[in-house]
Write a protein that holds these residues in place. Structure first.
Motif, mmCIF file in Angstrom:
data_model
loop_
_atom_site.group_PDB
_atom_site.id
_atom_site.type_symbol
_atom_site.label_atom_id
_atom_site.label_comp_id
_atom_site.label_asym_id
_atom_site.label_seq_id
_atom_site.Cartn_x
_atom_site.Cartn_y
_atom_site.Cartn_z
ATOM 1 N N PRO A 115 -97.689 -92.749 -17.919
ATOM 2 C CA PRO A 115 -98.463 -91.504 -17.519
ATOM 3 C C PRO A 115 -97.959 -90.358 -17.752
ATOM 4 C CG PRO A 115 -98.317 -93.460 -15.727
ATOM 5 C CD PRO A 115 -97.162 -93.662 -16.829
ATOM 6 N N MET A 116 -96.772 -89.986 -17.443
ATOM 7 C CA MET A 116 -96.163 -88.957 -17.662
ATOM 8 C C MET A 116 -96.297 -88.465 -19.431
ATOM 9 S SD MET A 116 -95.283 -85.975 -16.505
ATOM 10 C CE MET A 116 -95.300 -86.746 -14.744
ATOM 11 N N LEU A 117 -95.910 -89.115 -20.138
ATOM 12 C CA LEU A 117 -95.993 -88.974 -21.551
ATOM 13 C C LEU A 117 -97.465 -88.717 -21.839
ATOM 14 C CD1 LEU A 117 -94.034 -88.849 -24.020
ATOM 15 C CD2 LEU A 117 -94.632 -91.151 -24.592
ATOM 16 N N ASP A 118 -98.279 -89.476 -21.340
ATOM 17 C CA ASP A 118 -99.638 -89.145 -21.690
ATOM 18 C C ASP A 118 -100.232 -87.904 -21.135
ATOM 19 O OD1 ASP A 118 -102.521 -90.325 -22.438
ATOM 20 O OD2 ASP A 118 -102.782 -89.556 -20.194
ATOM 21 N N ASN A 119 -99.667 -87.221 -20.122
ATOM 22 C CA ASN A 119 -100.146 -85.901 -19.541
ATOM 23 C C ASN A 119 -99.371 -85.114 -20.615
ATOM 24 O OD1 ASN A 119 -101.846 -86.638 -17.459
ATOM 25 N ND2 ASN A 119 -100.352 -87.195 -16.199
ATOM 26 N N ILE A 120 -98.447 -85.185 -21.103
ATOM 27 C CA ILE A 120 -97.812 -84.390 -21.901
ATOM 28 C C ILE A 120 -98.367 -84.214 -23.360
ATOM 29 C CG2 ILE A 120 -95.417 -83.498 -23.150
ATOM 30 C CD1 ILE A 120 -94.144 -84.617 -20.588
ATOM 31 N N LEU A 121 -98.694 -85.358 -23.913
ATOM 32 C CA LEU A 121 -99.101 -85.478 -25.267
ATOM 33 C C LEU A 121 -100.670 -85.103 -25.412
ATOM 34 C CD1 LEU A 121 -97.199 -88.642 -26.595
ATOM 35 C CD2 LEU A 121 -96.892 -86.269 -27.076
ATOM 36 N N ARG A 122 -101.488 -85.413 -24.339
ATOM 37 C CA ARG A 122 -102.921 -85.251 -24.550
ATOM 38 C C ARG A 122 -103.304 -84.381 -23.508
ATOM 39 N NH1 ARG A 122 -103.413 -91.577 -24.250
ATOM 40 N NH2 ARG A 122 -102.837 -92.041 -26.438
ATOM 41 N N PRO A 123 -104.298 -83.341 -23.868
ATOM 42 C CA PRO A 123 -104.520 -82.259 -23.015
ATOM 43 C C PRO A 123 -105.271 -82.828 -21.958
ATOM 44 C CG PRO A 123 -105.231 -81.762 -25.062
ATOM 45 C CD PRO A 123 -104.561 -83.269 -25.416
ATOM 46 N N THR A 124 -105.037 -82.356 -20.903
ATOM 47 C CA THR A 124 -105.670 -82.902 -19.365
ATOM 48 C C THR A 124 -106.578 -81.699 -18.927
ATOM 49 O OG1 THR A 124 -103.524 -84.270 -18.953
ATOM 50 C CG2 THR A 124 -105.373 -83.677 -17.170
ATOM 51 N N PRO A 125 -107.738 -81.921 -18.732
ATOM 52 C CA PRO A 125 -108.586 -80.614 -18.127
ATOM 53 C C PRO A 125 -107.846 -80.167 -16.763
ATOM 54 C CG PRO A 125 -109.917 -82.484 -18.639
ATOM 55 C CD PRO A 125 -108.467 -83.205 -18.771
ATOM 56 N N LEU A 126 -108.002 -78.925 -16.839
ATOM 57 C CA LEU A 126 -107.178 -78.097 -15.842
ATOM 58 C C LEU A 126 -108.232 -77.053 -15.216
ATOM 59 C CD1 LEU A 126 -104.638 -77.200 -14.153
ATOM 60 C CD2 LEU A 126 -104.089 -75.554 -16.085
ATOM 61 N N GLU A 127 -108.295 -77.013 -13.994
ATOM 62 C CA GLU A 127 -109.179 -76.001 -13.329
ATOM 63 C C GLU A 127 -108.396 -75.310 -12.345
ATOM 64 O OE1 GLU A 127 -112.816 -75.876 -10.387
ATOM 65 O OE2 GLU A 127 -112.625 -77.765 -11.530
ATOM 66 N N GLY A 128 -108.403 -73.759 -12.242
ATOM 67 C CA GLY A 128 -107.540 -73.201 -11.297
ATOM 68 C C GLY A 128 -108.728 -72.360 -10.333
ATOM 69 N N VAL A 129 -108.461 -72.358 -9.104
ATOM 70 C CA VAL A 129 -109.400 -71.797 -8.093
ATOM 71 C C VAL A 129 -108.455 -70.778 -7.298
ATOM 72 C CG1 VAL A 129 -110.937 -71.950 -6.334
ATOM 73 C CG2 VAL A 129 -110.879 -73.677 -8.043
ATOM 74 N N VAL A 130 -109.196 -69.628 -7.101
ATOM 75 C CA VAL A 130 -108.267 -68.664 -6.055
ATOM 76 C C VAL A 130 -109.145 -68.459 -5.153
ATOM 77 C CG1 VAL A 130 -107.471 -66.325 -5.903
ATOM 78 C CG2 VAL A 130 -107.277 -67.263 -8.123
ATOM 79 N N VAL A 131 -108.373 -68.725 -3.656
ATOM 80 C CA VAL A 131 -108.852 -68.623 -2.636
ATOM 81 C C VAL A 131 -108.022 -67.459 -2.103
ATOM 82 C CG1 VAL A 131 -109.263 -69.460 -0.179
ATOM 83 C CG2 VAL A 131 -109.525 -71.032 -2.071
ATOM 84 N N ARG A 132 -108.914 -66.101 -1.823
ATOM 85 C CA ARG A 132 -108.311 -64.891 -1.085
ATOM 86 C C ARG A 132 -108.374 -64.955 0.282
ATOM 87 N NH1 ARG A 132 -110.006 -59.950 0.227
ATOM 88 N NH2 ARG A 132 -108.384 -58.251 -0.304
ATOM 89 N N ARG A 133 -107.386 -64.545 0.998
ATOM 90 C CA ARG A 133 -107.144 -64.467 2.364
ATOM 91 C C ARG A 133 -106.926 -63.079 2.696
ATOM 92 N NH1 ARG A 133 -107.810 -69.520 4.569
ATOM 93 N NH2 ARG A 133 -106.900 -71.177 2.987
ATOM 94 N N ALA A 134 -107.686 -62.200 3.132
ATOM 95 C CA ALA A 134 -107.346 -60.752 3.643
ATOM 96 C C ALA A 134 -106.881 -60.779 5.014
ATOM 97 C CB ALA A 134 -108.897 -60.125 3.615
ATOM 98 N N SER A 135 -105.774 -60.240 5.073
ATOM 99 C CA SER A 135 -105.154 -59.915 6.620
ATOM 100 C C SER A 135 -106.004 -58.913 7.141
ATOM 101 C CB SER A 135 -103.534 -59.520 6.502
ATOM 102 O OG SER A 135 -102.885 -60.542 5.619
ATOM 103 N N VAL A 136 -106.021 -59.350 8.521
ATOM 104 C CA VAL A 136 -106.712 -58.219 9.555
ATOM 105 C C VAL A 136 -106.060 -57.506 10.091
ATOM 106 C CG1 VAL A 136 -108.424 -58.066 11.635
ATOM 107 C CG2 VAL A 136 -108.503 -60.117 10.030
ATOM 108 N N SER A 137 -106.081 -56.347 9.814
ATOM 109 C CA SER A 137 -105.082 -55.091 10.533
ATOM 110 C C SER A 137 -105.482 -54.920 11.968
ATOM 111 C CB SER A 137 -104.972 -53.736 9.792
ATOM 112 O OG SER A 137 -104.421 -54.020 8.429
ATOM 113 N N ALA A 138 -104.445 -54.689 12.708
ATOM 114 C CA ALA A 138 -105.013 -54.216 14.132
ATOM 115 C C ALA A 138 -105.031 -52.943 14.601
ATOM 116 C CB ALA A 138 -103.699 -54.712 15.126
#
Length: 178
Positions: free
Chosen positions: A155-178
Motif C-alpha cells: 500500500p505504501m509503495l502504491d501511494n508513492i508511485l501513483r497519484p492519490t487524490p488529495l483535498e485540503g480544507v482550512v477551518v478558521r477559528r477566530a479567538s474572541v478578545s475580552a
C-alpha cells in the motif's frame, strides 16, 4: 546463524482468514485510517495515530531543534516498514525463513525546492531507492519473485508511485478578545 523466527511468528492463519473474508465480502475490506497532528511550537509536532504518538521536528539548519524524526524520514520509514511486512508475509506464504532481513531506504533531496530558491527543483525527494539485505536459503529466483509480489501489493509503495487524490480544507477559528 540462527533464524529470527520472524517469518514463522507472523500470524499467517489470521492473514489468510482476513483475505478469504474480504474475497467473499469485499465491503468487509474497506476502512479508513486517520491521524491527528498538533503543532507543539517551533518546528515540532505530535501526531496521534490510533493509540500511538509520533513526534517530529526539523534539523537545526532548518530552524528546528533536531529532537525528533524529520517528517521526510517518516516517509522513508513508512516505505521501509511496509516493504518489510510484505517481505515477511510473502516468505511466510511460501514457507521460507529469513535469518536476517534489513531494508534500507535512501532518498536524495535538494533544499532549493523546499526553500523556494529554484522553482524547477521539487521540494520533495528526487528519487527513492531501497535495498533488501536478506540472509535466506531461498534461491535468487524466489527472492526476485518475492520482490515483485511485495512491490505489487505494498500500500505504501502504491501511494508513492501513483497519484492519490488529495483535498485540503482550512477551518478558521477566530479567538474572541475580552
Amino acid at each position: 546463524m540462527e533464524s529470527l523466527g520472524g517469518c514463522c511468528t507472523l500470524d499467517i492463519d489470521t492473514f489468510r482468514r482476513t483475505r478469504d473474508a474480504v474475497e467473499k465480502a469485499p465491503e468487509a475490506g474497506k476502512g479508513s485510517f486517520e491521524t491527528v497532528t498538533e503543532w507543539r511550537g517551533g518546528a515540532q509536532a505530535v501526531t496521534r495515530a490510533r493509540t500511538f504518538m509520533i513526534e517530529t521536528d526539523e534539523p537545526t539548519p532548518l530552524g528546528g531543534k533536531d529532537q525528533h524524526v524529520d517528517p521526510m524520514e517518516l516517509l522513508l520509514a513508512a516505505l521501509g516498514s511496509c516493504l518489510t511486512i510484505g517481505w515477511v508475509t510473502q516468505a511466510r506464504l511460501r514457507g521460507i525463513e529469513y535469518r536476517k532481513l534489513v531494508i534500507k531506504v535512501q532518498a536524495p533531496f535538494d533544499l532549493r525546492g523546499y526553500l523556494a530558491l529554484d522553482p524547477s527543483v521539487r521540494p520533495g525527494f528526487g528519487q527513492l531507492r531501497y535495498t533488501v539485505d536478506v540472509d535466506s536459503d531461498a534461491d535468487a529466483a524466489t527472492l526476485e519473485e518475492i520482490r515483485v509480489a511485495v512491490e505489487r501489493t505494498s500500500p505504501m509503495l502504491d501511494n508513492i508511485l501513483r497519484p492519490t487524490p488529495l483535498e485540503g480544507v482550512v477551518v478558521r477559528r477566530a479567538s474572541v478578545s475580552a
